[in-house]
Design a protein around this motif. Structure first.
Motif, PDB file in Angstrom:
ATOM      1  N   UNK A  67       0.730  -1.334   0.003  1.00 24.79           N
ATOM      2  CA  UNK A  67       0.071   0.131  -0.239  1.00 24.79           C
ATOM      3  C   UNK A  67       0.903   1.225  -0.115  1.00 24.79           C
ATOM      4  N   UNK A  68       2.202   1.135   0.193  1.00 25.99           N
ATOM      5  CA  UNK A  68       2.990   2.363  -0.177  1.00 25.99           C
ATOM      6  C   UNK A  68       2.825   3.281  -1.142  1.00 25.99           C
ATOM      7  N   UNK A  69       3.059   4.422  -0.944  1.00 25.36           N
ATOM      8  CA  UNK A  69       2.495   5.473  -1.973  1.00 25.36           C
ATOM      9  C   UNK A  69       4.064   6.328  -2.076  1.00 25.36           C
ATOM     10  N   UNK A  70       5.029   6.004  -1.265  1.00 25.17           N
ATOM     11  CA  UNK A  70       6.318   6.806  -1.567  1.00 25.17           C
ATOM     12  C   UNK A  70       7.172   5.900  -2.446  1.00 25.17           C
ATOM     13  N   UNK A  71       8.234   6.393  -2.855  1.00 28.48           N
ATOM     14  CA  UNK A  71       9.071   5.822  -3.680  1.00 28.48           C
ATOM     15  C   UNK A  71       9.610   4.609  -2.903  1.00 28.48           C
ATOM     16  N   UNK A  72       9.856   3.290  -3.550  1.00 35.71           N
ATOM     17  CA  UNK A  72      10.237   1.929  -3.296  1.00 35.71           C
ATOM     18  C   UNK A  72      11.151   1.364  -4.162  1.00 35.71           C
ATOM     19  N   UNK A  73      12.422   0.992  -3.568  1.00 33.70           N
ATOM     20  CA  UNK A  73      13.392   0.343  -4.371  1.00 33.70           C
ATOM     21  C   UNK A  73      13.624  -1.142  -3.982  1.00 33.70           C
ATOM     22  N   UNK A  74      13.584  -2.079  -4.977  1.00 35.79           N
ATOM     23  CA  UNK A  74      13.829  -3.419  -4.703  1.00 35.79           C
ATOM     24  C   UNK A  74      15.012  -3.858  -5.189  1.00 35.79           C
ATOM     25  N   UNK A  75      15.983  -4.302  -4.271  1.00 35.09           N
ATOM     26  CA  UNK A  75      17.416  -4.846  -4.962  1.00 35.09           C
ATOM     27  C   UNK A  75      17.633  -6.026  -5.146  1.00 35.09           C
TER      28      UNK A  75
END
Length: 196
Positions: A67-75
């Protein structure tokens, strides 16, 4: 400030060392309440996607991440977790990006895992790749890959098969390579993410 999801499945030290080198502030997300302290989130990951998903479920963070609306980075495995399904452990994943994570075995004639430096071709309109030139080299270590897709793939890489070196859907981004181990180009990726 970047929050690093600490769910026991990431090589966090090398990531924090890279963030220190480029002067990006960070902290650890250990529970749901911690998310509010940060304006960007990184999901690290090494090892087995199915096991990583299980650990993520055990933390109780899954629905909050979705549900996150902020930038998310998966590595690396953190990127694979964003997809719908992995052949590694035949596991259902977060299903944020409707692509599958597949095994190189039986699909390539080269050594598996794909390990070492490889060039990528980014889409120039992806903000994660600002100031990154075409055919820049990044460091990879993986046996599973995400399908290449014109809609969600924002950088391509080839290892007998062409696969997603990076993906994007809305505020969710993922990179299969390790920016924290990819020298100046990798540091630029982290800087770009910190400015999204």
């Amino acid at each position: 400030m970047i929050g690093i999801v600490n769910y026991g499945a990431g090589n966090i030290f090398s990531l924090t060392a890279a963030l220190d080198r480029v002067g990006i502030g960070y902290g650890m997300v250990n529970n749901v309440d911690d998310f509010d302290q940060y304006d960007r989130i990184i999901i690290p990951g090494v090892g087995h996607a199915g096991a990583a998903m299980q650990k993520l479920e055990e933390t109780g963070l899954v629905q909050y991440i979705i549900s996150l609306k902020k930038p998310v980075l998966g590595i690396c495995v953190g990127m694979q977790l964003l997809t719908s399904f992995s052949e590694e452990g035949e596991a259902d994943l977060l299903d944020i990006v409707p692509l599958k994570t597949l095994h190189f075995d039986k699909r390539v004639g080269k050594k598996v895992p794909h390990m070492g430096w490889n060039s990528i071709s980014p889409k120039m309109d992806c903000p994660l790749f600002e100031n990154i030139t075409d055919n820049s080299y990044f460091y990879f270590v993986h046996s599973y890959f995400i399908q290449a897709d014109e809609q969600y793939t924002c950088a391509f890489c080839t290892y007998d098969v062409t696969f997603s070196a990076a993906i994007q859907k809305g505020n969710f981004y993922g990179v299969q390579f390790h920016p924290e181990k990819s020298g100046k180009a990798g540091e630029q990726i982290l800087l770009n993410f910190s400015r999204l």
